[in-house]
Design a protein around this motif. Structure first.
Motif, mmCIF file in Angstrom:
data_model
loop_
_atom_site.group_PDB
_atom_site.id
_atom_site.type_symbol
_atom_site.label_atom_id
_atom_site.label_comp_id
_atom_site.label_asym_id
_atom_site.label_seq_id
_atom_site.Cartn_x
_atom_site.Cartn_y
_atom_site.Cartn_z
ATOM 1 N N GLU A 157 0.852 -1.194 0.000
ATOM 2 C CA GLU A 157 0.000 0.000 0.000
ATOM 3 C C GLU A 157 0.888 1.244 0.000
ATOM 4 O O GLU A 157 2.025 1.207 0.466
ATOM 5 N N MET A 158 0.374 2.333 -0.525
ATOM 6 C CA MET A 158 1.144 3.571 -0.666
ATOM 7 C C MET A 158 1.239 4.285 0.676
ATOM 8 O O MET A 158 0.222 4.559 1.293
ATOM 9 N N PRO A 159 2.462 4.587 1.136
ATOM 10 C CA PRO A 159 2.588 5.369 2.371
ATOM 11 C C PRO A 159 1.916 6.728 2.224
ATOM 12 O O PRO A 159 1.713 7.223 1.116
ATOM 13 N N TYR A 160 1.551 7.322 3.366
ATOM 14 C CA TYR A 160 0.798 8.586 3.376
ATOM 15 C C TYR A 160 1.696 9.795 3.133
ATOM 16 O O TYR A 160 2.868 9.816 3.494
ATOM 17 N N ARG A 161 1.138 10.823 2.520
ATOM 18 C CA ARG A 161 1.691 12.180 2.407
ATOM 19 C C ARG A 161 3.114 12.183 1.844
ATOM 20 O O ARG A 161 3.977 12.946 2.262
ATOM 21 N N MET A 162 3.342 11.342 0.838
ATOM 22 C CA MET A 162 4.682 11.261 0.236
ATOM 23 C C MET A 162 5.078 12.582 -0.418
ATOM 24 O O MET A 162 6.249 12.962 -0.415
ATOM 25 N N ASP A 163 4.101 13.317 -0.948
ATOM 26 C CA ASP A 163 4.452 14.588 -1.610
ATOM 27 C C ASP A 163 5.003 15.576 -0.579
ATOM 28 O O ASP A 163 6.007 16.261 -0.826
ATOM 29 N N GLU A 164 4.383 15.610 0.609
ATOM 30 C CA GLU A 164 4.888 16.510 1.656
ATOM 31 C C GLU A 164 6.293 16.089 2.090
ATOM 32 O O GLU A 164 7.159 16.928 2.341
ATOM 33 N N ILE A 165 6.519 14.785 2.155
ATOM 34 C CA ILE A 165 7.839 14.287 2.583
ATOM 35 C C ILE A 165 8.905 14.704 1.561
ATOM 36 O O ILE A 165 9.953 15.243 1.926
ATOM 37 N N PHE A 166 8.608 14.528 0.273
ATOM 38 C CA PHE A 166 9.618 14.892 -0.734
ATOM 39 C C PHE A 166 9.821 16.399 -0.814
ATOM 40 O O PHE A 166 10.937 16.880 -1.044
ATOM 41 N N GLU A 167 8.769 17.148 -0.536
ATOM 42 C CA GLU A 167 8.899 18.612 -0.465
ATOM 43 C C GLU A 167 9.854 18.981 0.670
ATOM 44 O O GLU A 167 10.787 19.772 0.502
ATOM 45 N N ALA A 170 10.830 4.572 2.780
ATOM 46 C CA ALA A 170 11.559 5.279 3.851
ATOM 47 C C ALA A 170 13.063 5.003 3.783
ATOM 48 O O ALA A 170 13.880 5.918 3.967
ATOM 49 N N ALA A 171 13.429 3.762 3.485
ATOM 50 C CA ALA A 171 14.852 3.396 3.499
ATOM 51 C C ALA A 171 15.631 4.112 2.402
ATOM 52 O O ALA A 171 16.865 4.187 2.451
ATOM 53 N N GLY A 172 14.897 4.662 1.416
ATOM 54 C CA GLY A 172 15.582 5.368 0.328
ATOM 55 C C GLY A 172 15.723 6.867 0.564
ATOM 56 O O GLY A 172 16.387 7.562 -0.200
ATOM 57 N N PHE A 173 15.125 7.392 1.649
ATOM 58 C CA PHE A 173 15.127 8.849 1.858
ATOM 59 C C PHE A 173 16.541 9.391 1.989
ATOM 60 O O PHE A 173 16.830 10.515 1.559
ATOM 61 N N VAL A 174 17.453 8.605 2.582
ATOM 62 C CA VAL A 174 18.822 9.107 2.759
ATOM 63 C C VAL A 174 19.459 9.374 1.398
ATOM 64 O O VAL A 174 20.148 10.389 1.206
ATOM 65 N N ARG A 175 19.171 8.532 0.423
ATOM 66 C CA ARG A 175 19.733 8.746 -0.921
ATOM 67 C C ARG A 175 19.090 9.948 -1.580
ATOM 68 O O ARG A 175 19.771 10.792 -2.188
ATOM 69 N N ASN A 176 17.760 10.083 -1.412
ATOM 70 C CA ASN A 176 17.098 11.282 -1.942
ATOM 71 C C ASN A 176 17.718 12.541 -1.330
ATOM 72 O O ASN A 176 18.045 13.500 -2.031
ATOM 73 N N ALA A 177 17.914 12.508 -0.006
ATOM 74 C CA ALA A 177 18.445 13.686 0.698
ATOM 75 C C ALA A 177 19.843 14.026 0.183
ATOM 76 O O ALA A 177 20.166 15.188 -0.095
ATOM 77 N N ARG A 178 20.675 13.010 0.011
ATOM 78 C CA ARG A 178 22.048 13.246 -0.476
ATOM 79 C C ARG A 178 22.018 13.868 -1.864
ATOM 80 O O ARG A 178 22.692 14.854 -2.130
ATOM 81 N N GLY A 226 25.937 2.905 4.964
ATOM 82 C CA GLY A 226 27.005 3.407 4.081
ATOM 83 C C GLY A 226 26.626 4.684 3.341
ATOM 84 O O GLY A 226 27.483 5.394 2.820
ATOM 85 N N TRP A 227 25.316 5.008 3.300
ATOM 86 C CA TRP A 227 24.875 6.214 2.581
ATOM 87 C C TRP A 227 24.989 7.465 3.424
ATOM 88 O O TRP A 227 24.779 8.573 2.917
ATOM 89 N N PHE A 228 25.285 7.313 4.725
ATOM 90 C CA PHE A 228 25.279 8.479 5.617
ATOM 91 C C PHE A 228 26.659 9.122 5.703
ATOM 92 O O PHE A 228 27.676 8.418 5.744
ATOM 93 N N ASP A 229 26.682 10.467 5.784
ATOM 94 C CA ASP A 229 27.961 11.161 5.993
ATOM 95 C C ASP A 229 28.537 10.764 7.340
ATOM 96 O O ASP A 229 29.739 10.600 7.501
ATOM 97 N N GLU A 230 27.665 10.644 8.339
ATOM 98 C CA GLU A 230 28.110 10.336 9.690
ATOM 99 C C GLU A 230 27.130 9.346 10.320
ATOM 100 O O GLU A 230 25.916 9.425 10.060
ATOM 101 N N ALA A 231 27.617 8.432 11.156
ATOM 102 C CA ALA A 231 26.751 7.487 11.865
ATOM 103 C C ALA A 231 27.246 7.364 13.297
ATOM 104 O O ALA A 231 28.439 7.230 13.547
ATOM 105 N N ARG A 232 26.284 7.490 14.240
ATOM 106 C CA ARG A 232 26.622 7.309 15.652
ATOM 107 C C ARG A 232 25.762 6.149 16.176
ATOM 108 O O ARG A 232 24.559 6.108 15.892
#
Ligand code: BV8
Length: 228
Positions: free
Chosen positions: A153-163, A183-191, A209-215
């Motif tokens: 099923e399609m997650p909610y409010r994806m347009d707001e998230i990408f905005e 959700a797991a792809g948002f880090v790549r979108n953000a980069r 591995g997609w993150f600049d920094e990980a704690r």
């Protein structure tokens, strides 16, 4: 003066783990006792509605006995004090971000206190069980299902998230295994959109591995330290 960044924060089950809410894929997580295709898909609901309704009745009841932890409180403080854009996108069904005092929260997989009538399409706030097929508060039909985004099923409010990701200077992922898309792809979108990226998790996620920094460490410690 350093410009104040716009921030998007993604949270997953790990931020609520120390409040006593089961995660999905950590040791002893929910999916160890249930196969996801048996309970979190529309086909499962079609095939065995009692199993699915009972599963979500159990979780709805359990969540109501839990309270926000120091990580939720730290993010709520950040939300209140942050003068620029800040959005908490949560995969979680629980309302612990809101009960900690956060107001800019988006539940992309739905909320445990919301039900959806498959007869009249109305959504209602709901604290009780669904297993007895209670009447919809709007139309009276016994056609209520959890207002939750199942697999396929399609997650909610994806347009707001990408905005928000478009505007973000900083993307922070907290308490998620990076196992579930989109959700797991948002880090790549953000980069790709030029944001800095930070992972705060108990252990390296699938996307670390997609993150600049990980704690790594418990959210109640590393999220509070990051917010300070
Ligand atoms: C969609 C609601 C399309 C139900 C959930 C192959 C490749 C890519 C994608 C797919 C694919 N095959 C299928 C797909 C799509 C599928 C998907 O991603 N599948 C995965 C399994 C491969 N995705 C979907 O179906 C999504 N929809 O794609 O729609 C579409 C397009 C057009 C039109 C229609 C449809 C829908 C996905 C949403 C599914 N619903 N939840 C419910 O909750 O019961 S997903 C479920 O997993 C929860 O929402 C949960 O939040 C989410 C992610 O899990 P996490 O939150 O990360 O939790 P997890 O236990 O996994 O990890 C916890 C982490 O916390 C761990 O890393 C742990 O180390 C850490 N932790 C633990 N303790 C602590 C801690 N961290 C800090 N402190 C601690 N104390």
């Amino acid at each position: 003066m350093a410009t104040i960044p716009n921030i998007v924060i993604l949270t997953g089950a790990g931020i609520s783990a120390e409040s006593g809410i089961d995660t999905f894929r950590s040791a002893g997580g929910l999916w160890e006792s249930y196969a996801v295709e048996d309970v979190a898909t529309p086909e499962a609901f079609e095939r065995d509605p009692d199993l699915v309704l009972g599963f979500y009745d159990m979780r709805r009841e359990a969540i109501q006995t839990k309270t926000p932890n120091a990580a939720h409180m730290a993010l709520a403080r950040l939300d209140r004090e942050w003068g620029k854009d800040l959005l908490i996108v949560t995969q979680n069904l629980d309302d612990l971000h809101e009960r900690a005092g956060a107001s800019r929260v988006l539940h992309m997989h739905g909320e445990h206190l919301s039900v959806w009538c498959t007869a009249c399409d109305a959504r209602s706030r709901w604290k009780e069980t669904l297993i007895e097929r209670p009447p919809c508060p709007e139309c009276g039909e016994p056609a209520l299902r959890p207002d939750i985004v199942w697999f396929g099923e399609m997650p909610y409010r994806m347009d707001e998230i990408f905005e928000a990701l478009h505007e973000a200077d900083l993307f922070v992922s907290i308490g998620t295994s990076g196992a579930v898309y989109p959700a797991a792809g948002f880090v790549r979108n953000a980069r790709e959109l030029g944001a800095a990226t930070l992972e705060l998790n108990l252990e390296p996620s699938q996307g670390t591995g997609w993150f600049d920094e990980a704690r790594h460490g418990p959210a109640t410690q590393i999220v509070s330290q990051w917010v300070e």
